[in-house]
Scaffold this active site. Structure first.
Site, PDB file in Angstrom:
ATOM      1  CG  ASP A  20      11.987   2.336 -10.032  1.00 11.19           C
ATOM      2  OD1 ASP A  20      11.905   2.218  -8.807  1.00 11.19           O
ATOM      3  OD2 ASP A  20      11.460   3.263 -10.671  1.00 11.19           O
ATOM      4  CE  LYS A  23      18.360   2.668  -5.489  1.00 11.48           C
ATOM      5  NZ  LYS A  23      17.618   2.941  -6.711  1.00 11.48           N
ATOM      6  N   GLY A  47      11.269   3.049  -3.269  1.00 12.78           N
ATOM      7  CA  GLY A  47      10.538   1.804  -3.046  1.00 12.78           C
ATOM      8  C   GLY A  47      11.479   0.680  -3.372  1.00 12.78           C
ATOM      9  CG  HIS A  48      14.858   0.259  -1.874  1.00 12.09           C
ATOM     10  ND1 HIS A  48      15.846   0.689  -1.041  1.00 12.09           N
ATOM     11  CD2 HIS A  48      14.810   1.156  -2.884  1.00 12.09           C
ATOM     12  CE1 HIS A  48      16.384   1.795  -1.535  1.00 12.09           C
ATOM     13  NE2 HIS A  48      15.767   2.096  -2.638  1.00 12.09           N
ATOM     14  CD  GLN A 248      14.751   8.681  -4.575  1.00 16.73           C
ATOM     15  OE1 GLN A 248      15.618   9.151  -3.875  1.00 16.73           O
ATOM     16  NE2 GLN A 248      13.697   8.101  -4.069  1.00 16.73           N
TER      17      GLN A 248
HETATM   18  P1  IMP Z   1       9.678  13.015  -5.712  1.00 18.43           P
HETATM   19  O1  IMP Z   1      10.981  12.395  -5.351  1.00 18.43           O
HETATM   20  O2  IMP Z   1       8.504  12.329  -5.079  1.00 18.43           O
HETATM   21  O3  IMP Z   1       9.664  14.494  -5.488  1.00 18.43           O
HETATM   22  O4  IMP Z   1       9.454  12.820  -7.289  1.00 18.43           O
HETATM   23  C1  IMP Z   1      10.233  13.493  -8.262  1.00 18.43           C
HETATM   24  C2  IMP Z   1      10.516  12.602  -9.458  1.00 18.43           C
HETATM   25  O5  IMP Z   1      11.361  11.534  -9.060  1.00 18.43           O
HETATM   26  C3  IMP Z   1       9.282  11.935 -10.057  1.00 18.43           C
HETATM   27  O6  IMP Z   1       9.466  11.823 -11.451  1.00 18.43           O
HETATM   28  C4  IMP Z   1       9.281  10.547  -9.438  1.00 18.43           C
HETATM   29  O7  IMP Z   1       8.611   9.607 -10.227  1.00 18.43           O
HETATM   30  C5  IMP Z   1      10.765  10.280  -9.379  1.00 18.43           C
HETATM   31  N1  IMP Z   1      11.116   9.337  -8.304  1.00 18.43           N
HETATM   32  C6  IMP Z   1      11.205   9.590  -6.983  1.00 18.43           C
HETATM   33  N2  IMP Z   1      11.564   8.488  -6.303  1.00 18.43           N
HETATM   34  C7  IMP Z   1      11.738   7.523  -7.205  1.00 18.43           C
HETATM   35  C8  IMP Z   1      12.165   6.155  -7.111  1.00 18.43           C
HETATM   36  O8  IMP Z   1      12.480   5.617  -6.039  1.00 18.43           O
HETATM   37  N3  IMP Z   1      12.220   5.473  -8.285  1.00 18.43           N
HETATM   38  C9  IMP Z   1      11.931   6.049  -9.479  1.00 18.43           C
HETATM   39  N4  IMP Z   1      11.542   7.317  -9.616  1.00 18.43           N
HETATM   40  C10 IMP Z   1      11.451   8.053  -8.490  1.00 18.43           C
HETATM   41 MG    MG Z   2      12.380   1.757  -6.664  1.00 17.57          MG
END
Ligand code: IMP
Ligand code: MG
Length: 491
Positions: A20, A23, A47-48, A248
């Site tokens: 976040d 990117k 989420g972009h 991420q």
């Molecule tokens: P998962 O990727 O859904 O398995 O989540 C694992 C951890 O990564 C959690 O703490 C999510 O909040 C975090 N996470 C996954 N994708 C994102 C992202 O795109 N931005 C920020 N945090 C993320």
């Molecule tokens: Mg994001």
């Protein structure tokens, strides 16, 4: 832009924090330059957010270059990605709805295939493990991959193979499902992301025939987009302008982040390159997107510089945006109370999850983790969201930590209470016991959102950037002072 891209042919955009950081904006910014945009890690957990004029787009799976599709940009969902056909279809609908084309979308035949069972298990386990996952099935998909049980995209195109692998996969999962009540399984399967219960079967829990039916429809829709994208990327390396889009952030990488509060793919430059069929030495320039001079985190896990500490973490776990806005309308980036200041920064930066809508936890920029991240992602930084702190009186940088925990045996070395840590150990049991030590800088107290030349940035702001560069051995190549494409200052 020209002085940034020079003669480069391959540029990657990754994040040095917990995701976040913006990117999406930079992938979009470089989208005009690129011939090919490729994603290599993560899946619909990302989420972009991209702004074009007044329109705001949020994509989870489609490469952000999709909005340049009309000019012939090729968009690739690479072999390292967790590909969810349902989400991709939904996003293609959004793209179509905006009158844009998706004709140049390519999907790797080897991408990891997300199945209903993955979303189901992700959500069931989350009710127990409390990691704060996005519920998109990411952990279970990659678990299947390394445990040699996963399905990949091309399986979907071959019905017999798909059915055989799917049955074996689900059979293997039944022991996990047995740990949960039937009503709970039914409730999870009722979710719209699981097509409102169509996969539920009273007797066997999951209706495998229905999954086969739905996935053969997906296969029909996607078959002409599926190809050997690793090979395609390799063939174009050095010829076409290639942009790799990270997802991420480094601190969430399964290889470099802190267990268990990480995602399940390697979100570093290494994972990204591998996930499109390359290695990191193939990349000419890696831009490490870094929010400054604050940071955010969503989900659980230690965050040493979090404003308001555990109170903030607990608050963000349970709140929704509208309630927070009502209750804390008086807070600002200068609120005396740290917890309230954290909320003030969240308001100023609109820091709410693009995928989940959750309030993001906010805190000061943490140089020990930045040093750690740049060892892997390299020294070239883009500082984003600088304008969010335009009104802030005092900017605090965490320059080191004091270790506050019990003795922690690291083999040759033992961490002891009172030890000073300058480069973070990104390990949950260590990080949660690290007390940040700050250096305060006077704020710049002026509007930066219309500045376009680096020299014109306020001196106080440039002084902080200079400090970060020296302290962390990094180069700040770009400063971002707003969400729009033209709010980008190239140094
Ligand atoms: P998962 O990727 O859904 O398995 O989540 C694992 C951890 O990564 C959690 O703490 C999510 O909040 C975090 N996470 C996954 N994708 C994102 C992202 O795109 N931005 C920020 N945090 C993320
Ligand atoms: Mg994001």
């Amino acid at each position: 832009m020209k002085k940034l891209v020079k003669d480069y042919k391959t540029i990657a955009v990754v994040c040095n924090q917990w995701g976040d950081t913006g990117k999406g904006k930079f992938v979009d910014f470089l989208g005009d330059w690129a011939d090919i945009v490729a994603r290599g890690t993560g899946g619909a957990n990302a989420g972009h957010t991209i702004c074009i004029g007044k329109d705001k787009y949020i994509f989870h799976l489609l490469p952000s270059g999709i909005i340049h599709d009309g000019k012939g940009t090729i968009n690739i969902i690479g072999s390292g990605v967790a590909f969810d056909p349902r989400v991709t279809l939904e996003e293609i609908d959004i793209v179509k709805g905006h009158g844009l084309s998706y004709g140049n979308l390519m999907i790797s035949q080897d991408a990891k295939l997300v199945l209903p069972i993955h979303l189901l298990i992700d959500r069931l386990k989350e009710s127990r493990d409390k990691i704060g996952t996005t519920g998109r099935g990411i952990g279970p998909v990659y678990t299947d991959h390394v445990s040699r049980k996963g399905l990949i995209v091309k399986d979907m195109l071959n019905k017999d193979i798909f059915e055989r692998k799917l049955r074996a996969n689900i059979k293997d999962k039944l022991s996990i499902l047995k740990g949960f009540k039937k009503e709970m399984i039914k409730e999870v399967l009722d979710h719209e992301h699981l097509l409102n219960g169509v996969f539920y079967d009273e007797e066997n829990l999951l209706d495998i025939d229905k999954i086969i039916e739905v996935y053969s429809e997906y296969a029909e829709f996607f078959k002409n987009m599926i190809d050997d994208t690793d090979e395609f990327v390799r063939q174009n390396l050095g010829n076409k302008k290639l942009l790799l889009e990270g997802a991420q952030g480094l601190l969430l990488s399964v290889d470099y982040g802190g267990y268990p509060f990480v995602t399940s793919s390697d979100s570093s430059i290494e994972g990204l390159a591998k996930g499109v069929g390359l290695n990191k030495n193939d990349v000419d320039l890696t831009l490490g997107i870094t929010k400054a001079f604050f940071m955010t985190r969503v989900g659980e896990g230690p965050f040493p510089t979090e404003l308001g500490g555990l109170k903030s973490a607990e608050w963000c776990r349970t709140q929704v945006k509208t309630d927070e806005e009502k209750e804390y309308s008086h807070t600002t980036v200068n609120s005396e109370d740290e917890f309230e200041q954290g909320i003030g920064i969240r308001f100023a930066g609109s820091e709410y999850g693009a995928t989940t809508g959750r309030p993001r936890r906010t805190g000061w920029l943490d140089l020990p983790v930045l040093k750690y991240a740049t060892r892997i992602n390299g020294p070239n930084l883009v500082l984003t969201k600088l304008d969010v702190l335009d009104d802030c009186n005092t900017i605090r940088l965490c320059t080191k930590y004091e270790y506050m925990g019990e003795d922690y045996n690291l083999g040759k070395k033992t961490l002891k209470k009172g030890d000073i840590i300058k480069t973070a150990y990104v390990d949950t049991d260590i990080l949660k016991n690290c007390k940040p030590i700050y250096k305060d800088f006077p704020g710049w107290k002026s509007d930066t959102t219309n500045i376009s030349e680096y020299e014109d940035l306020p001196q106080n702001l440039k002084d902080i950037i200079d400090y970060v560069e020296k302290e962390c051995n990094v180069n700040v190549l770009i400063a971002s002072v707003g969400p729009k494409r033209n709010q980008t200052i190239i140094r």
